[in-house]
Scaffold this motif. Structure first.
Motif, PDB file in Angstrom:
ATOM      1  N   LYS A   1       0.800  -1.223   0.000  1.00  0.00           N
ATOM      2  CA  LYS A   1       0.000   0.000   0.000  1.00  0.00           C
ATOM      3  C   LYS A   1       0.836   1.278   0.000  1.00  0.00           C
ATOM      4  O   LYS A   1       0.307   2.357  -0.243  1.00  0.00           O
ATOM      5  CB  LYS A   1      -0.937   0.010   1.211  1.00  0.00           C
ATOM      6  CG  LYS A   1      -1.977  -1.104   1.170  1.00  0.00           C
ATOM      7  CD  LYS A   1      -2.922  -1.037   2.342  1.00  0.00           C
ATOM      8  CE  LYS A   1      -3.951  -2.128   2.323  1.00  0.00           C
ATOM      9  NZ  LYS A   1      -4.856  -2.102   1.195  1.00  0.00           N
TER      10      LYS A   1
ATOM     11  N   SER B   1      -7.230  -4.988   6.858  1.00  0.00           N
ATOM     12  CA  SER B   1      -6.573  -5.779   5.807  1.00  0.00           C
ATOM     13  C   SER B   1      -6.176  -7.168   6.295  1.00  0.00           C
ATOM     14  O   SER B   1      -6.266  -8.141   5.553  1.00  0.00           O
ATOM     15  CB  SER B   1      -5.328  -5.069   5.296  1.00  0.00           C
ATOM     16  OG  SER B   1      -5.648  -3.867   4.668  1.00  0.00           O
TER      17      SER B   1
ATOM     18  N   THR C   1      -6.313   0.567   8.810  1.00  0.00           N
ATOM     19  CA  THR C   1      -6.088  -0.117   7.527  1.00  0.00           C
ATOM     20  C   THR C   1      -5.478  -1.492   7.749  1.00  0.00           C
ATOM     21  O   THR C   1      -5.906  -2.486   7.151  1.00  0.00           O
ATOM     22  CB  THR C   1      -5.159   0.721   6.622  1.00  0.00           C
ATOM     23  OG1 THR C   1      -5.732   2.015   6.453  1.00  0.00           O
ATOM     24  CG2 THR C   1      -4.942   0.070   5.279  1.00  0.00           C
TER      25      THR C   1
ATOM     26  N   ALA D   1       0.354   2.802   5.703  1.00  0.00           N
ATOM     27  CA  ALA D   1      -0.890   2.308   6.295  1.00  0.00           C
ATOM     28  C   ALA D   1      -0.980   2.785   7.734  1.00  0.00           C
ATOM     29  O   ALA D   1       0.031   3.093   8.363  1.00  0.00           O
ATOM     30  CB  ALA D   1      -0.931   0.783   6.246  1.00  0.00           C
TER      31      ALA D   1
END
Length: 153
Positions: free
Chosen positions: A54, A65, A61, A57
């Motif tokens: 990503k 995830s 998040t 983060a």
């Protein structure tokens, strides 16, 4: 011996052998890469991989995830920060929101983690090559069923 019992014994043997192999790997630290990886939990390695994917983060998040609680993420991140695998940043306009980036060491850890995943994937694909399509369909059905059985109800 019926096939159910034989399958159960094969599964139990697989679990025993995998646990024994894991213990040996941890003791002998087969390669430098595996030695580096063995210092980290799976959650920490997956945090590093997620941030690599990503770019950055935050706790929310990462929690969403990885399907891991925020307190578990916080605990895992603390060690990663202490060992300079991650760095913490805040945006100018929002000092409340904390994001994490990989350091050079974090990038190296993410690369090693990816390489070891690829090696495992290649090993599994070589094993799958030994089975025909019908057998693979049964293996897939079994793996999906066993995965469902271990999920919390």
């Amino acid at each position: 011996m019926n096939k159910n019992t034989e399958a159960l014994e094969a599964l139990e043997q697989f679990i025993k052998e995998r646990e024994a192999a894991d213990k040996i790997r941890k003791r002998t630290k087969i390669s430098q890469e595996q030695s580096i990886i063995s210092d980290w939990t799976l959650t920490q390695l997956h945090i590093v991989a997620t941030i690599k994917e990503k770019g950055r983060a935050n706790n929310t998040t990462l929690s969403e995830s990885l399907n891991v609680s925020k307190p578990a993420i916080t605990k895992a991140i603390r060690k990663l920060l202490d060992h300079h695998i991650l760095e913490k940043i805040q945006e100018e306009g929002n000092k409340k929101e904390v994001y994490y980036l990989l350091t050079k060491s974090g990038e190296m850890l993410a690369l090693i983690h990816t390489q070891l995943h690829e090696q495992a994937r290649d090993r599994y694909l070589r094993i799958f090559d030994e089975f025909n399509t019908a057998e693979l369909e049964i293996i897939i059905r079994f793996l999906k069923a066993i995965t469902e059985s271990i999920k919390p109800q």
